[in-house]
Design an enzyme around this catalytic site. Sequence first.
Site, PDB file in Angstrom:
ATOM      1  N   HIS A   1      42.349  31.752  33.039  1.00 44.29           N
ATOM      2  CA  HIS A   1      41.367  32.773  32.685  1.00 44.29           C
ATOM      3  C   HIS A   1      39.950  32.303  32.987  1.00 44.29           C
ATOM      4  O   HIS A   1      39.258  32.883  33.830  1.00 44.29           O
ATOM      5  CB  HIS A   1      41.513  33.145  31.202  1.00 44.29           C
ATOM      6  CG  HIS A   1      40.529  34.179  30.752  1.00 44.29           C
ATOM      7  ND1 HIS A   1      40.075  34.261  29.457  1.00 44.29           N
ATOM      8  CD2 HIS A   1      39.890  35.167  31.423  1.00 44.29           C
ATOM      9  CE1 HIS A   1      39.216  35.257  29.360  1.00 44.29           C
ATOM     10  NE2 HIS A   1      39.080  35.822  30.529  1.00 44.29           N
TER      11      HIS A   1
ATOM     12  N   HIS B   1      36.507  33.534  35.944  1.00 43.73           N
ATOM     13  CA  HIS B   1      35.083  33.479  35.575  1.00 43.73           C
ATOM     14  C   HIS B   1      34.311  32.442  36.390  1.00 43.73           C
ATOM     15  O   HIS B   1      33.316  32.762  37.045  1.00 43.73           O
ATOM     16  CB  HIS B   1      34.949  33.142  34.087  1.00 43.73           C
ATOM     17  CG  HIS B   1      35.269  34.264  33.166  1.00 43.73           C
ATOM     18  ND1 HIS B   1      34.308  35.052  32.567  1.00 43.73           N
ATOM     19  CD2 HIS B   1      36.464  34.729  32.711  1.00 43.73           C
ATOM     20  CE1 HIS B   1      34.882  35.958  31.800  1.00 43.73           C
ATOM     21  NE2 HIS B   1      36.197  35.783  31.868  1.00 43.73           N
TER      22      HIS B   1
ATOM     23  N   HIS C   1      41.749  39.177  36.672  1.00 44.21           N
ATOM     24  CA  HIS C   1      41.079  38.982  35.391  1.00 44.21           C
ATOM     25  C   HIS C   1      41.624  39.921  34.327  1.00 44.21           C
ATOM     26  O   HIS C   1      41.829  39.529  33.181  1.00 44.21           O
ATOM     27  CB  HIS C   1      39.571  39.174  35.532  1.00 44.21           C
ATOM     28  CG  HIS C   1      38.845  39.042  34.227  1.00 44.21           C
ATOM     29  ND1 HIS C   1      38.428  40.137  33.495  1.00 44.21           N
ATOM     30  CD2 HIS C   1      38.502  37.956  33.491  1.00 44.21           C
ATOM     31  CE1 HIS C   1      37.846  39.725  32.384  1.00 44.21           C
ATOM     32  NE2 HIS C   1      37.869  38.408  32.352  1.00 44.21           N
TER      33      HIS C   1
ATOM     34  N   ASN D   1      43.099  38.861  30.672  1.00 44.81           N
ATOM     35  CA  ASN D   1      42.125  39.014  29.586  1.00 44.81           C
ATOM     36  C   ASN D   1      42.495  40.055  28.539  1.00 44.81           C
ATOM     37  O   ASN D   1      42.413  39.777  27.336  1.00 44.81           O
ATOM     38  CB  ASN D   1      40.753  39.365  30.167  1.00 44.81           C
ATOM     39  CG  ASN D   1      39.690  39.456  29.095  1.00 44.81           C
ATOM     40  OD1 ASN D   1      39.218  38.446  28.573  1.00 44.81           O
ATOM     41  ND2 ASN D   1      39.312  40.679  28.732  1.00 44.81           N
TER      42      ASN D   1
ATOM     43  N   ILE E   1      33.819  40.886  30.638  1.00 39.78           N
ATOM     44  CA  ILE E   1      33.989  40.453  29.244  1.00 39.78           C
ATOM     45  C   ILE E   1      34.765  39.153  29.255  1.00 39.78           C
ATOM     46  O   ILE E   1      35.480  38.851  30.227  1.00 39.78           O
ATOM     47  CB  ILE E   1      34.724  41.523  28.400  1.00 39.78           C
ATOM     48  CG1 ILE E   1      34.711  41.181  26.913  1.00 39.78           C
ATOM     49  CG2 ILE E   1      36.148  41.686  28.908  1.00 39.78           C
ATOM     50  CD1 ILE E   1      33.374  41.227  26.279  1.00 39.78           C
TER      51      ILE E   1
END
Length: 914
Positions: free
Chosen positions: A571, A576, A763, A767, A914
Amino acid sequence: MASMIQAQTTSVLLQQRSKVSSLHAPTLFFSEQRRFRCANTQPVRYMKKKPIIVAAISEELDMVKIKTEEVMAKKKLRAALTVRRKHKEDIKDAIANNLEAFSAMIGRHVVLELISTQIDPKTRKPMRSGEVAIKDWCEKRNRNKGEHVVYAVEFMVDRAFGEPGAVTVLNRHQREFFLESIVIEGHGVNWGPIHFACDSWIQSEKDQATKRIFFSNKPYLPSETPHGLKELREKELSDLRGDGTGVRKMSDRIYDYATYNDLGNPDKGLEFARPGLGGEKLPYPRRCRTGRPSTDTNMYAESRVEKPHPIYVPRDEAFEELKRGAFSAGRLRAVLHTLIPSLIANISADTHNFQGFHHIDNLYKEGLKLKLGLQEHLFKKIPFVQKFQESSEGMLRYDTPRILSKDKFAWLRDDEFARQTVAGINPVNIERVKVFPPMSQLDPSVYGPPESAITEEHIACHLNGLAVQQAMDEGKLFMLDYHDIYLPFVDRINAMDGRKSYGTRTIFFLGPHGTLTPIAIELGLPPSKPGGPRPSTVLTPPCDATSNWLWMLAKAHVSSNDAGVHQLVNHWLRTHAVMEPFILAAHRQLSAMHPVYKLLHPHMRYTLEINALARQSLINAEGVIESCFTPGPCCMEISAAYYRQFWRFDQESLPADLIRRGVAIEDPTKPHGLRLLIEDYPYANDGLLLWSEIQTWVDSYVSLYYPDAARVRSDTELQSWYHESIHVGHADLRNAPWWPSLSTPADLASILSTLIWLASAQHAALNFGQYPLGGYVPSRPPLLRRLLPDENTNEYAEFLADPHRFFLSAMPGVLEATKFMAVVDTLSTHSPDEEYLGEDWSKNAVMWTSDKRAVRLQREFAASVSRAEHEISKWNSDHAKRNRCGAGVLPYELLAPSSSPGVTCRGVPNSISI
């Protein structure tokens, strides 16, 4: 004679009068009347003064002619600016409004200027309209109470001005405003309305003295840039790059790089010091530079900005008002959820365990008010808390995680444990067993013999009569292998108070119905001395009560390893962190006019802001990740170790990842060119649908602008973007041989497809199920506090006497569990302003591009994504697909593209938001 002169003079004047502008016509008309009267009453004197009269008429007519020519040489252009207002304005805004009104009275306005795509042949500079001010700013804002205010200004430009290609904006007011768009129209021009999609904060002149530049939505490769825009194109990119010095202000729009040297705070004490990530020792992607000074005790560590103070990101990367409100509400809810356990922890030295599963259930039924019978301990110390709880009871209750909604006890079963590897929150680690026993890649001189402790004897009776080699050859054996990721850190973890871990391996068998079953778990510890034998325990499916509880503990350790790798590697790192350098380089090297920038822009939204907030509160020293996950202070070192040893950009596309893990093989006869060895693999099935649509869309888009390899190689901005992404953004791996080349349209389409996949679908899959699928702590503990008990010890006797209590004592304590649940609840939430994959971009207020070919292709992509969503819905109702449909089985919707706001366990946003 007099009458002839009068007639001739009248004729000349009447002919010239039609050429005179309306502004001067009345004056000239009255002059003519006076002269005509003179001619009629005094003809002789008129004759004597004729030279004087003719001279006056000639001079005036020349002036009129000049002015008429000037007017005729001009054309009028009209610009409409759409400014977005705040939804809520406070006392500061009211004061600022009054200051703006005063500024307007003394001539301080918002000023615009148009720049043509053409060069002035006299000055050899871009043709400019001259500055025009918006003078009714405050009046319109006060009259208009809606979300948007539209201002209109007019420009008088030369007829040779050509087509406007850019607009500059200067804000002479006291505060920033959000400019959404500009539209320019003109009469008698050979171009239609020109759209400028701005979506940007315009800073006050006192914060940003230079004019802001906005280009129209026409895409241009660098070599195709109109001459009038070339200099501005270069200037805008130079402004965005900055000079690499100074402390960034919140109003800045500068994109630059730095290492992760701001996670620790050594000034608070050694326990808060953390190694910097990025560099030869701990390679890592780069993050956005803030320029803050170093700490007092470590010149290589950057000083921190703690909540609630904001951390710098370029101004246009910050959350917009709706997003900020939703995120702040979620963060407040998280604070409230953990307030009481935190207060209890602060006034009591005891670690508070869950006393039974029903106490965990109370988190969802009654909230924090009735938790654990501990409230009296708190009320005696802090009397106000009871009143606070009574008024906040609704806010303090957790939503029931979706994993419990259809079958509360499913998490106890082996088939559900296995199903989560292909349809859970971390479906990207399951891999095919290619060698048996599995082999470690760690240095044997340090970590001992590489062979796994799992033998054929452990698994032979669970293979439906197949030999181990036969099961491997037929693609029936699969594995979760966290051994090499965790083992180098296990000694450090186990030396910490209240944290215990193994390096785990789990073997699964693929049964005839297409579902997996766990058949062996290895729990490995490092050797007591370098190169020595590794203490490892192998457990197989239970046959009695004692082995059942030990098996549950072993699965809990596998799940804890899985939770850590999911959060720290798959993740955080693989979406990110690795995306941030590509985003920074895009803003620094690709003009807003560049077609590749226009393609990537929706997939970069909010990523820099959420990553900065993560550095501030999640991945920092003693932040949420360290507090709630087993590795504690080792967390980010594990992430960095994976980046150095395993991460490869060329294997981050979905097909390449599936092939790397051995769960798919290339097969041109199959729909996506791949044959899945686990046919009912919801993440892969749905993912390949979306991957295929992304790839088709990107291939088509790229072909519009890059018909051949020469066009790709000669694009200076494109090549600079990719080079900087690798050599600066991923500098520690810049010499790796596996980086894809960027020489052909196919190379470009592959790179862009991978980036869009990572930012959107990958993602989303990792997530938005964090709370719905991982919010029930016993089924997926992020932190464990006990190893399996050794026989012939008091701990083993304790386990035999009350295995239920022993199991719960291994789980996170109340504080860690509730903090974890509160945070992942926030992180699993879609905001009201979310933008989803496959939405029709042409429905936006301002068209994203003027290229009708690209608009048509994007609409086709939107339609194809909608069809893919319909196909996913059908699969979730197919009882033949047992990993997503059946009694008590949750449908797999994490890759269903659309979603409503909130925690929905579905929805694929365009970007890592997010």
